[in-house]
Design a protein around this motif. Structure first.
Motif, mmCIF file in Angstrom:
data_model
loop_
_atom_site.group_PDB
_atom_site.id
_atom_site.type_symbol
_atom_site.label_atom_id
_atom_site.label_comp_id
_atom_site.label_asym_id
_atom_site.label_seq_id
_atom_site.Cartn_x
_atom_site.Cartn_y
_atom_site.Cartn_z
ATOM 1 N N PRO A 27 0.796 -1.231 0.000
ATOM 2 C CA PRO A 27 0.000 0.000 0.000
ATOM 3 C C PRO A 27 0.827 1.278 0.000
ATOM 4 C CG PRO A 27 -0.053 -1.042 2.164
ATOM 5 C CD PRO A 27 0.627 -2.000 1.248
ATOM 6 N N TYR A 28 2.088 1.194 0.417
ATOM 7 C CA TYR A 28 2.915 2.402 0.429
ATOM 8 C C TYR A 28 3.506 2.685 -0.949
ATOM 9 C CZ TYR A 28 6.530 5.778 1.591
ATOM 10 O OH TYR A 28 7.319 6.907 1.620
ATOM 11 N N THR A 29 4.027 1.655 -1.606
ATOM 12 C CA THR A 29 4.660 1.861 -2.913
ATOM 13 C C THR A 29 3.706 1.645 -4.079
ATOM 14 O OG1 THR A 29 5.357 -0.452 -3.114
ATOM 15 C CG2 THR A 29 6.838 1.055 -1.934
ATOM 16 N N GLY A 30 2.615 0.914 -3.834
ATOM 17 C CA GLY A 30 1.713 0.566 -4.920
ATOM 18 C C GLY A 30 2.203 -0.571 -5.781
ATOM 19 N N GLU A 31 3.353 -1.154 -5.425
ATOM 20 C CA GLU A 31 3.929 -2.231 -6.226
ATOM 21 C C GLU A 31 3.406 -3.589 -5.782
ATOM 22 O OE1 GLU A 31 8.060 -1.767 -5.542
ATOM 23 O OE2 GLU A 31 8.263 0.035 -6.808
ATOM 24 N N VAL A 32 3.331 -4.530 -6.717
ATOM 25 C CA VAL A 32 2.958 -5.903 -6.407
ATOM 26 C C VAL A 32 4.167 -6.598 -5.786
ATOM 27 C CG1 VAL A 32 2.262 -8.124 -7.365
ATOM 28 C CG2 VAL A 32 1.247 -6.010 -8.239
ATOM 29 N N PHE A 33 3.999 -7.147 -4.586
ATOM 30 C CA PHE A 33 5.138 -7.830 -3.974
ATOM 31 C C PHE A 33 5.004 -9.344 -4.034
ATOM 32 C CE2 PHE A 33 2.468 -8.257 -0.248
ATOM 33 C CZ PHE A 33 2.990 -9.312 0.468
ATOM 34 N N THR A 34 3.801 -9.846 -4.270
ATOM 35 C CA THR A 34 3.621 -11.271 -4.525
ATOM 36 C C THR A 34 2.261 -11.464 -5.180
ATOM 37 O OG1 THR A 34 3.810 -13.490 -3.560
ATOM 38 C CG2 THR A 34 2.514 -11.891 -2.327
ATOM 39 N N THR A 35 2.033 -12.653 -5.688
ATOM 40 C CA THR A 35 0.703 -13.011 -6.176
ATOM 41 C C THR A 35 0.235 -14.235 -5.404
ATOM 42 O OG1 THR A 35 1.606 -14.401 -7.941
ATOM 43 C CG2 THR A 35 1.134 -12.099 -8.493
ATOM 44 N N VAL A 36 -1.080 -14.346 -5.264
ATOM 45 C CA VAL A 36 -1.656 -15.479 -4.542
ATOM 46 C C VAL A 36 -2.684 -16.165 -5.429
ATOM 47 C CG1 VAL A 36 -1.274 -14.452 -2.268
ATOM 48 C CG2 VAL A 36 -3.447 -14.039 -3.454
ATOM 49 N N ILE A 330 -4.685 1.271 4.006
ATOM 50 C CA ILE A 330 -4.530 0.012 3.291
ATOM 51 C C ILE A 330 -4.452 0.205 1.779
ATOM 52 C CG2 ILE A 330 -7.008 -0.443 3.204
ATOM 53 C CD1 ILE A 330 -4.104 -3.006 3.618
ATOM 54 N N ASP A 331 -5.032 1.278 1.256
ATOM 55 C CA ASP A 331 -4.889 1.586 -0.162
ATOM 56 C C ASP A 331 -5.316 3.037 -0.402
ATOM 57 O OD1 ASP A 331 -7.749 1.499 -0.290
ATOM 58 O OD2 ASP A 331 -7.699 -0.620 -0.818
ATOM 59 N N THR A 332 -5.118 3.496 -1.622
ATOM 60 C CA THR A 332 -5.431 4.892 -1.944
ATOM 61 C C THR A 332 -6.928 5.165 -1.869
ATOM 62 O OG1 THR A 332 -5.420 4.329 -4.304
ATOM 63 C CG2 THR A 332 -3.375 5.207 -3.363
ATOM 64 N N ASP A 333 -7.751 4.162 -2.174
ATOM 65 C CA ASP A 333 -9.202 4.359 -2.068
ATOM 66 C C ASP A 333 -9.610 4.633 -0.626
ATOM 67 O OD1 ASP A 333 -9.499 3.993 -4.771
ATOM 68 O OD2 ASP A 333 -10.190 1.904 -4.620
ATOM 69 N N ALA A 334 -8.986 3.910 0.314
ATOM 70 C CA ALA A 334 -9.300 4.130 1.731
ATOM 71 C C ALA A 334 -8.911 5.537 2.155
ATOM 72 C CB ALA A 334 -8.590 3.091 2.590
ATOM 73 N N ALA A 335 -7.730 5.992 1.717
ATOM 74 C CA ALA A 335 -7.297 7.347 2.068
ATOM 75 C C ALA A 335 -8.218 8.388 1.454
ATOM 76 C CB ALA A 335 -5.857 7.561 1.604
ATOM 77 N N ALA A 336 -8.632 8.167 0.222
ATOM 78 C CA ALA A 336 -9.537 9.115 -0.437
ATOM 79 C C ALA A 336 -10.882 9.169 0.285
ATOM 80 C CB ALA A 336 -9.726 8.727 -1.899
ATOM 81 N N ARG A 337 -11.359 8.019 0.759
ATOM 82 C CA ARG A 337 -12.639 8.003 1.487
ATOM 83 C C ARG A 337 -12.539 8.800 2.776
ATOM 84 N NH1 ARG A 337 -14.081 5.335 5.826
ATOM 85 N NH2 ARG A 337 -16.332 5.181 6.297
ATOM 86 N N VAL A 338 -11.456 8.611 3.542
ATOM 87 C CA VAL A 338 -11.283 9.349 4.798
ATOM 88 C C VAL A 338 -11.211 10.841 4.518
ATOM 89 C CG1 VAL A 338 -9.713 9.748 6.739
ATOM 90 C CG2 VAL A 338 -10.220 7.408 6.004
ATOM 91 N N ALA A 339 -10.425 11.219 3.507
ATOM 92 C CA ALA A 339 -10.317 12.633 3.160
ATOM 93 C C ALA A 339 -11.667 13.215 2.765
ATOM 94 C CB ALA A 339 -9.303 12.814 2.034
ATOM 95 N N SER A 340 -12.466 12.434 2.062
ATOM 96 C CA SER A 340 -13.787 12.902 1.646
ATOM 97 C C SER A 340 -14.701 13.142 2.848
ATOM 98 C CB SER A 340 -14.413 11.873 0.696
ATOM 99 O OG SER A 340 -15.717 12.263 0.329
ATOM 100 N N GLY A 361 -0.696 9.773 -1.717
ATOM 101 C CA GLY A 361 -0.868 8.347 -2.020
ATOM 102 C C GLY A 361 -1.879 7.766 -1.048
ATOM 103 N N ALA A 362 -1.454 6.759 -0.275
ATOM 104 C CA ALA A 362 -2.337 6.160 0.725
ATOM 105 C C ALA A 362 -2.106 6.754 2.118
ATOM 106 C CB ALA A 362 -2.141 4.649 0.769
ATOM 107 N N CYS A 363 -1.232 7.743 2.232
ATOM 108 C CA CYS A 363 -0.947 8.355 3.531
ATOM 109 C C CYS A 363 -1.913 9.508 3.793
ATOM 110 C CB CYS A 363 0.489 8.864 3.579
ATOM 111 S SG CYS A 363 1.729 7.564 3.671
ATOM 112 N N TYR A 364 -2.415 9.577 5.013
ATOM 113 C CA TYR A 364 -3.279 10.679 5.439
ATOM 114 C C TYR A 364 -2.836 11.081 6.833
ATOM 115 C CZ TYR A 364 -7.485 13.530 5.874
ATOM 116 O OH TYR A 364 -8.358 14.593 6.006
ATOM 117 N N PRO A 365 -2.739 12.383 7.102
ATOM 118 C CA PRO A 365 -2.166 12.810 8.384
ATOM 119 C C PRO A 365 -3.120 12.616 9.553
ATOM 120 C CG PRO A 365 -2.922 14.713 7.141
ATOM 121 C CD PRO A 365 -3.073 13.519 6.235
#
Length: 486
Positions: A27-36, A330-340, A361-365
């Motif tokens: 969630p911090y870098t937005g990169e895929v670190f594994t697949t399941v 946990i992701d950018t959508d969650a941060a956007a929801r809180v900001a909204s 990104g996904a960080c919110y103060p």
């Protein structure tokens, strides 16, 4: 971690029957670190098949052996704390403090379950029938469908399976789509390494798009005799409805809109530190986080200043950097929801005492909001982010009424230097948990954990977990023949 992770069925890494997989993203870098592996309905059925096959042997396994396996698994999990910290930072954005606590309390969940395995499983009942022994006996329920969330993956993943296994059930664990490794696969590997027999615990992961179908297949399987769900209230309602179709009992621990009541005799420095912890730990992504600070009007302004000053000093960023108190959501959508939610309240007349603004990104103060009114979504919805609102009141009775004016009822805290007063306030709160002279976040594996109203029903912890995941039977033993009237 770059390899594809498989399902775990019968203790074996098992690809999805379709060969499909789904990405697991940092969630911090937005990169895929594994697949399941992305399970479908046939994979769920295969997992239940394995659990059903293993059921009789595991139920017949001696309580001391079940205890020993769970205890070894706890030691194994605790010994992998550093791996857990790295995993949770990468998979959920957790800081080291939160991840380390997860490993510690997750191991404690397994140890408490281990202790429960050898507790008494019944009682001798009084009876008016001569020559009869009347017994109440608890027995394993069967296959348990367990659902683990992402926000406290080791704690709640262990809680999802520990008591069911100790009671002699087998389990199919559906790991969170947002933390499939930490909430499921990592835990199962510790148990397998501790000697858990094949089929006793099976783990399925899935693509988010398939979540509803996978859950419906798992809960709807008539061989599943208990459902254990921790997650949002909206998802919990759907799970409860699915379970009701099969008359399958479900234990549900759902959302919270938790209040921290600060009475006019509270130590304000202590109160500000308590609010900072309960509102911002794990970026507010804990079911027990304090969304609402209900403070006596005489101290509300000063308390707000102290909380805002502390919030302003909490940096948010890379969870691997110990200088950051907050990791990403946990992701950018969650941060956007809180900001909204925050931005909407400000547009309606609320004021920022600290934080706010546009997510990075996904960080919110860490954010403090005042002037919030009951018509604002920020006042009513579970925030699940690093935000608290300060709500002034004029009396203890008004504080209790405001705290109770929510469909949720998970936990609460009451801060006062007078324990008798705190007790009276606590008795008036309609929540499953209350902490007097402490904040809203606390958990002990032996305590009855759970909420009321829209926060769920049923209890985890100690004997409550064993009772929730076992059947009570009445058995009588008659020493001589009975006389029948016809």
């Amino acid at each position: 971690m770059t390899e594809q992770r498989a399902l775990i069925i019968d203790n074996q890494p098992t690809p999805a029957a379709s060969g499909r997989s789904t990405p697991d993203t940092n969630p911090y870098t937005g990169e895929v670190f594994t697949t399941v592996a992305a399970a479908a309905e046939s994979d769920v059925t295969a997992a239940v098949d394995a659990a059903e096959r293993a059921g009789r042997d595991w139920a017949d396994t001696s309580p001391s052996r079940r205890r020993d396996i769970l205890w070894r698994a706890a030691d194994t999990l605790a010994s992998r704390a550093e791996q857990a910290i790295e995993l949770m930072a990468t998979e959920t954005g957790a800081t080291a403090g939160w991840a380390g606590f997860n490993a510690e309390l997750g191991a404690a969940m397994l140890r408490e379950a281990a202790a429960s395995a050898t507790r008494p499983i019944g009682e001798v009942l009084a009876t008016d029938a001569p020559g009869v022994m009347s017994l109440s006996v608890r027995e394993p329920a069967g296959v348990v469908a367990a659902f683990a969330p992402w926000n406290a993956p080791l704690i709640l993943g262990c809680r999802a399976i520990a008591a069911p296994l100790a009671a002699g059930n087998t389990v199919v664990l559906k790991a969170s789509e947002k933390a499939p490794v930490a909430s499921g696969l990592f835990i199962a590997e510790a148990l397998i390494d501790a000697g858990l027999p094949p089929g006793v615990l099976n783990v399925i992961s899935n693509d988010p798009a398939d979540a509803a179908d996978v859950a419906a297949t798992l809960v709807g399987d008539r061989r599943v005799r208990r459902v254990n769900f921790t997650g949002s209230t909206m998802a919990g309602r759907r799970i409860a409805a699915l379970a009701a179709e099969s008359l399958t009992p479900a234990v549900l621990e759902l959302g919270g809109k938790n209040a921290l009541l600060v009475l006019d005799d509270a130590d304000l420095d202590y109160a500000a530190r308590a609010v900072t912890f309960s509102a911002y730990f794990n970026s507010g992504q804990i079911c027990m986080s304090a969304d609402r600070v209900v403070a006596h009007r005489s101290i509300a302004a000063e308390l707000t200043e102290r909380i805002a000053a502390r919030a302003a000093n909490l940096s948010c960023g890379d969870p691997g950097d110990p200088a950051n108190a907050l990791g990403p959501l946990i992701d950018t959508d969650a941060a956007a929801r809180v900001a909204s939610l925050v931005d909407g309240a400000v547009r309606q007349g609320a004021a920022l005492a600290a934080g706010g603004g546009t997510p990075d990104g996904a960080c919110y103060p860490a954010t403090v909001v005042t002037g919030v009114t009951e018509d604002m979504p920020l006042h009513n919805e579970e925030i699940f982010g690093p935000v608290c609102t300060v709500l002034p009141v004029d009396s203890d009775a008004e504080a209790v009424a405001l705290a109770n004016a929510s469909p949720y009822g998970l936990t609460a805290g009451v801060l006062t230097e007078n324990l008798s007063r705190g007790w009276e306030v606590a008795r008036g709160l309609r929540t499953g948990i209350v902490h007097v002279n402490d904040q809203s976040i606390d958990d002990e594996p032996q305590a009855p954990f759970g909420g009321v109203k829209d926060s769920g029903h049923g209890r985890f912890g100690g004997r409550h977990g064993i009772e929730a995941f076992s059947e009570t039977r009445w058995i009588t033993l008659r020493g001589r023949h009975k006389q029948f009237p016809i």
